[in-house]
Scaffold this motif. Structure first.
Motif, PDB file in Angstrom:
ATOM      1  N   GLU A   5       0.767  -1.305  -0.205  1.00 15.04           N
ATOM      2  CA  GLU A   5      -0.052  -0.017  -0.012  1.00 15.04           C
ATOM      3  C   GLU A   5       0.694   1.291  -0.068  1.00 15.04           C
ATOM      4  N   ARG A   6       1.871   1.329   0.855  1.00 13.77           N
ATOM      5  CA  ARG A   6       2.926   2.462   1.042  1.00 13.77           C
ATOM      6  C   ARG A   6       3.615   2.572  -0.586  1.00 13.77           C
ATOM      7  N   ALA A   7       4.098   1.624  -1.238  1.00 10.16           N
ATOM      8  CA  ALA A   7       4.505   1.674  -2.368  1.00 10.16           C
ATOM      9  C   ALA A   7       3.693   2.318  -3.180  1.00 10.16           C
ATOM     10  N   ILE A   8       2.261   1.721  -3.164  1.00  7.89           N
ATOM     11  CA  ILE A   8       1.530   2.309  -4.346  1.00  7.89           C
ATOM     12  C   ILE A   8       1.247   3.791  -4.368  1.00  7.89           C
ATOM     13  N   ARG A   9       1.190   4.157  -2.903  1.00  5.22           N
ATOM     14  CA  ARG A   9       1.166   5.573  -2.580  1.00  5.22           C
ATOM     15  C   ARG A   9       2.256   6.465  -3.095  1.00  5.22           C
ATOM     16  N   THR A  10       3.447   5.769  -2.997  1.00  6.80           N
ATOM     17  CA  THR A  10       4.775   6.663  -3.347  1.00  6.80           C
ATOM     18  C   THR A  10       4.578   6.751  -4.869  1.00  6.80           C
ATOM     19  N   ALA A  11       4.248   5.597  -5.486  1.00  5.97           N
ATOM     20  CA  ALA A  11       4.258   5.442  -7.088  1.00  5.97           C
ATOM     21  C   ALA A  11       3.416   6.576  -7.639  1.00  5.97           C
ATOM     22  N   ASN A  12       2.182   6.536  -6.967  1.00  2.00           N
ATOM     23  CA  ASN A  12       0.985   7.671  -7.378  1.00  2.00           C
ATOM     24  C   ASN A  12       1.377   9.018  -7.180  1.00  2.00           C
ATOM     25  N   ARG A  13       2.097   9.457  -5.952  1.00  2.00           N
ATOM     26  CA  ARG A  13       2.500  10.691  -5.792  1.00  2.00           C
ATOM     27  C   ARG A  13       3.761  11.320  -6.482  1.00  2.00           C
ATOM     28  N   ARG A  14       4.606  10.387  -6.743  1.00  2.00           N
ATOM     29  CA  ARG A  14       5.750  10.869  -7.477  1.00  2.00           C
ATOM     30  C   ARG A  14       5.690  10.502  -9.064  1.00  2.00           C
ATOM     31  N   LEU A  57       5.916   7.358 -10.186  1.00  9.51           N
ATOM     32  CA  LEU A  57       7.137   6.556 -10.428  1.00  9.51           C
ATOM     33  C   LEU A  57       6.554   5.251 -11.340  1.00  9.51           C
ATOM     34  N   PRO A  58       7.488   4.504 -12.041  1.00 14.04           N
ATOM     35  CA  PRO A  58       6.865   3.158 -12.608  1.00 14.04           C
ATOM     36  C   PRO A  58       6.605   2.206 -11.671  1.00 14.04           C
ATOM     37  N   ALA A  59       5.494   1.648 -12.033  1.00 13.71           N
ATOM     38  CA  ALA A  59       5.105   0.341 -11.085  1.00 13.71           C
ATOM     39  C   ALA A  59       4.150  -0.384 -11.530  1.00 13.71           C
ATOM     40  N   ASP A  60       4.356  -1.821 -11.279  1.00  9.86           N
ATOM     41  CA  ASP A  60       3.173  -2.623 -11.800  1.00  9.86           C
ATOM     42  C   ASP A  60       1.822  -2.490 -10.863  1.00  9.86           C
ATOM     43  N   LEU A  61       1.218  -1.406 -10.994  1.00  8.66           N
ATOM     44  CA  LEU A  61       0.085  -0.983 -10.126  1.00  8.66           C
ATOM     45  C   LEU A  61      -1.092  -2.051 -10.047  1.00  8.66           C
ATOM     46  N   PRO A  62      -1.448  -2.406 -11.537  1.00 11.99           N
ATOM     47  CA  PRO A  62      -2.603  -3.473 -11.241  1.00 11.99           C
ATOM     48  C   PRO A  62      -2.326  -4.803 -10.623  1.00 11.99           C
ATOM     49  N   ARG A  63      -0.956  -5.309 -10.695  1.00  9.83           N
ATOM     50  CA  ARG A  63      -0.768  -6.704  -9.897  1.00  9.83           C
ATOM     51  C   ARG A  63      -0.656  -6.107  -8.480  1.00  9.83           C
ATOM     52  N   TRP A  64       0.098  -4.926  -7.991  1.00  9.49           N
ATOM     53  CA  TRP A  64       0.255  -4.439  -6.685  1.00  9.49           C
ATOM     54  C   TRP A  64      -1.076  -4.240  -6.029  1.00  9.49           C
ATOM     55  N   GLN A  65      -2.108  -3.738  -6.674  1.00 12.80           N
ATOM     56  CA  GLN A  65      -3.520  -3.274  -6.175  1.00 12.80           C
ATOM     57  C   GLN A  65      -4.295  -4.767  -6.145  1.00 12.80           C
ATOM     58  N   ALA A  66      -4.039  -5.748  -6.740  1.00 18.84           N
ATOM     59  CA  ALA A  66      -4.892  -6.709  -6.779  1.00 18.84           C
ATOM     60  C   ALA A  66      -4.351  -7.644  -5.603  1.00 18.84           C
ATOM     61  N   THR A  67      -3.045  -7.594  -5.102  1.00 17.42           N
ATOM     62  CA  THR A  67      -2.379  -8.323  -4.263  1.00 17.42           C
ATOM     63  C   THR A  67      -2.784  -7.814  -2.720  1.00 17.42           C
ATOM     64  N   ARG A  68      -2.672  -6.552  -2.759  1.00 20.52           N
ATOM     65  CA  ARG A  68      -3.225  -5.506  -1.701  1.00 20.52           C
ATOM     66  C   ARG A  68      -4.735  -6.080  -1.176  1.00 20.52           C
ATOM     67  N   ASP A  69      -5.409  -6.066  -2.267  1.00 12.58           N
ATOM     68  CA  ASP A  69      -6.516  -6.358  -1.947  1.00 12.58           C
ATOM     69  C   ASP A  69      -6.972  -7.725  -1.433  1.00 12.58           C
ATOM     70  N   THR A  70      -6.303  -8.575  -2.116  1.00 12.26           N
ATOM     71  CA  THR A  70      -6.404  -9.920  -1.641  1.00 12.26           C
ATOM     72  C   THR A  70      -5.961 -10.273  -0.050  1.00 12.26           C
ATOM     73  N   ILE A  71      -4.986  -9.493   0.306  1.00 13.77           N
ATOM     74  CA  ILE A  71      -4.287  -9.663   1.655  1.00 13.77           C
ATOM     75  C   ILE A  71      -5.335  -9.028   2.402  1.00 13.77           C
ATOM     76  N   TYR A  72      -5.997  -7.771   2.013  1.00 13.85           N
ATOM     77  CA  TYR A  72      -7.106  -7.079   2.931  1.00 13.85           C
ATOM     78  C   TYR A  72      -8.207  -8.087   3.299  1.00 13.85           C
ATOM     79  N   ARG A  73      -8.730  -8.770   2.006  1.00 13.72           N
ATOM     80  CA  ARG A  73     -10.029  -9.674   2.406  1.00 13.72           C
ATOM     81  C   ARG A  73      -9.503 -10.947   3.147  1.00 13.72           C
ATOM     82  N   ARG A  74      -8.370 -11.477   3.112  1.00 18.29           N
ATOM     83  CA  ARG A  74      -7.887 -12.439   3.692  1.00 18.29           C
ATOM     84  C   ARG A  74      -7.849 -12.156   5.144  1.00 18.29           C
ATOM     85  N   ILE A  75      -7.247 -11.142   5.625  1.00 17.75           N
ATOM     86  CA  ILE A  75      -7.341 -10.756   7.166  1.00 17.75           C
ATOM     87  C   ILE A  75      -8.483 -10.760   7.746  1.00 17.75           C
ATOM     88  N   MET A  76      -9.404 -10.011   6.963  1.00 20.01           N
ATOM     89  CA  MET A  76     -10.821  -9.847   7.276  1.00 20.01           C
ATOM     90  C   MET A  76     -11.664 -11.035   7.430  1.00 20.01           C
TER      91      MET A  76
END
Length: 611
Positions: A433-442, A444-463
């Motif tokens: 999540e923090r890497a996504i924030r940094t990439a969006n603010r700056r 910066l190049p990033a595989d955002l679709p993959r990062w966001q999908a993994t972030r959301d999967t972790i969220y749902r798993r914890i919940m």
């Protein structure tokens, strides 16, 4: 050697000063612990993780010490020269008042750094007082014999490869392997002892009264100038600034590493086996320290830590525990073999005494979140990270996307087998999540679709699997009902709203099961075996997390009361060990960076809530 712990209150126990009855001095390379009785009973030279020279805190007979005290009955008090790390121990007697000014010079002279000088300046402020000094070094944790000789008026202790020279303004006498001095000073008089590392390019040099006084003033000026950069103006300025000064003392200036604590094997429970060497840089602890320092406006320390990462932390080394180790030597080394020193009895008989730390081989997934969060904050509050540093962040995030679902040993470094800890999942979410924030603010190049999908999967798993319907709380690891104080970080990392009904229910459950008069236990070892015998005290960082969680939940009055109670558990100088026993005594390594950085964060957020 007996393995039975020494009972407090017995004659044998009188050989040990309580852990809390110590102050800390240092030179950003090593430290010394000074007891309220005037004895230095812990000092490693030339660095935090070097073998000890004085270690009476771990063995009163074999460890070695530097005693300096009045030889008549005296009451003692100890305090810091305001806004500095210069320690003053006062002796009150029938015939006079005297004090010892202990410090390691910080005068900005590069030529003096390798001397690692330790100065003890004795001053009589009223009447007259007889003093006695005894310097009894025991090199290599008390295993290496040394010689001692007088070279003129200087005593030289030699135990290859380390040589120490003791300069004094009063006559010294050799007594076997030790050196002592008996002297009496009257009002206005002073005596000076200076212990230097010598050899190589560092020559013997006397330390006159005038030189000691000059170095005292320059050291006071150094610490006051450093502290003046603090931006904290809140209600608890004295405690926050003492915590900041303590965190600074735990910094190894040559590399920017921050040690978890400057001691080894101070027990979490008397007679237990939870005795560890904390004189290394834990990625987690150091990253949290960076957050605390940035909060106060100390960007230089954050920049030094970033440089340590660039210079010493390798990426993608193919290790089964991932691209990062959980801890490193202060010089960046990765090999930290753990061994026991069987010849030392341990503090109050609490063996084993350990050096090195086998936990360096553990997998602890949470460190990626702690690290990337600190990089995100550095980029936001200090200065933008470089393109190379961003490439390193991307490599770490990609690794986390692949490996977040593994069981690991977790934040508490349990030795009872790997589990799928909620806190580890939480901090993997933070890393992405923090890497996504940094990439969006700056931009910066990033595989955002993959990062966001993994972030959301972790969220749902914890919940889903980190929530216990039975306990109506988030729990220690997946599909369990065991509570753990590490989940207090859920609202602090902005994973969950601090007023979410599920979180408020969790906070109530933690309060009921793990909180005792504002003090918080990490977990219940009986309910969640951790592979170690015995119990432990409450964990002070968790107590400050608890304060912050209550602040964010809107329970500000309760949070302020809990915070004020926690302040009463500090020692007389405002210092904290790792844990607090059920009787209110400090336990574990001392002082503990984790505790002091959490105090800073809790004070900052409580101040803000109070307005």
């Amino acid at each position: 050697m007996s393995t039975t712990p020494i009972e407090t209150g017995t004659p044998a126990a009188s050989r040990y000063v309580p852990i809390a009855d110590h102050g800390l001095i240092g030179d950003l390379r090593s430290v010394a612990l000074v007891g309220i009785d005037g004895t230095i009973d812990w000092y490693c030279c030339p660095s935090f993780d070097a073998p000890s020279v004085f270690a009476a805190i771990l063995d009163a007979e074999r460890g070695g010490c530097f005693e300096l005290a009045a030889t008549v009955p005296a009451r003692t008090k100890q305090f810091y020269f305001p806004d500095t790390n210069v320690l003053i121990t006062r002796f009150f007697t029938e015939d006079g008042v005297g004090e010892i000014q202990d410090f390691m010079p910080m005068d900005g002279n590069p030529a003096e750094v390798e001397r690692h000088r330790l100065i003890r300046r004795v001053v009589c402020v009223r009447g007259s007082i007889p003093f006695r000094a005894r310097v009894a070094p025991r090199f290599e944790y008390g295993t290496r014999r040394h010689t001692v000789r007088m070279q003129g008026e200087v005593a030289v202790f030699e135990a290859d490869p380390l040589s120490l020279a003791l300069t004094s303004t009063v006559p010294l006498e050799i007594d076997g392997p030790d050196v002592y001095a008996d002297f009496k000073i009257s009002e206005g008089d002073s005596a000076v002892f200076a212990l230097d590392q010598v050899g190589g390019a560092v020559n013997l040099r006397h330390c006159a009264r005038s030189e000691a006084e000059r170095q005292l003033h320059s050291t006071v000026d150094y610490w006051r100038k450093w502290l003046s950069a603090s931006k904290y103006r809140g209600r608890w300025r004295e405690m926050v600034h003492r915590s900041a000064l303590t965190l600074k003392l735990l910094t190894y200036a040559p590399t920017g590493a921050i040690v978890a604590a400057p001691t080894t094997s101070l027990p979490e429970q008397l007679g237990g086996e939870r005795n560890w060497d904390y004189r290394y840089m834990w990625v987690r602890d150091a990253a949290f320290c960076v957050y605390a320092m940035l909060r106060l406006g100390f960007t230089t320390e954050a920049e030094a830590f970033m440089k340590f990462l660039t210079d010493h932390v390798s990426q993608g080394d193919g290790s089964p525990t991932g691209p990062l180790q959980i801890m490193y030597g202060i010089d960046g080394r990765t090999d930290l073999p753990e061994r026991e020193l069987d010849h030392l009895e341990g503090y109050l008989g609490s063996a084993p005494v350990r050096v090195g730390n086998a936990a360096s081989d553990q997998l602890q997934l949470d460190i990626y979140g702690a690290l990337i969060d600190s990089i995100y904050l550095y980029d936001k509050w200090a200065k933008p990270i470089s393109s190379d540093q961003w490439d390193d962040v991307c490599a770490l995030v990609e690794w986390v996307c692949e490996h977040w679902d593994q069981p690991d040993e977790g934040i508490w470094e349990t030795r009872g087998g790997r589990k799928k800890f909620l806190y580890s999942r939480l901090m993997c979410w933070v890393a992405i999540e923090r890497a996504i924030r940094t990439a969006n603010r700056r931009g910066l190049p990033a595989d955002l679709p993959r990062w966001q999908a993994t972030r959301d999967t972790i969220y749902r798993r914890i919940m889903k699997r980190g929530w216990s319907e039975t306990r109506q709380a988030f729990v220690q690891h997946e599909d369990s009902d065991v509570l753990d104080a590490s989940v207090l970080m859920m609202p602090l990392t902005k994973f969950i709203a601090p007023t979410d009904p599920k979180w408020l229910s969790t906070l109530d459950a933690l309060t009921q099961d793990l909180v005792s008069d504002s003090l918080v236990y990490r977990y219940d070892p009986a309910a969640s075996p951790d592979g170690l015998r015995g119990d432990e005290g409450t964990f002070s960082i968790c107590s400050f997390w608890y304060v912050e969680a209550m602040v964010r939940a809107g329970r500000v009055d309760e949070a302020q009361l809990a915070f004020e109670k926690m302040l009463t558990y500090a020692n007389h100088l405002g210092l904290y060990a790792e844990e607090i026993s059920h009787t209110g005594e400090q336990q574990g390594n001392f002082p503990q960076a984790f505790t002091h950085l959490a105090l800073i964060s809790a004070a900052f957020n409580l101040d803000r809530a109070l307005g």
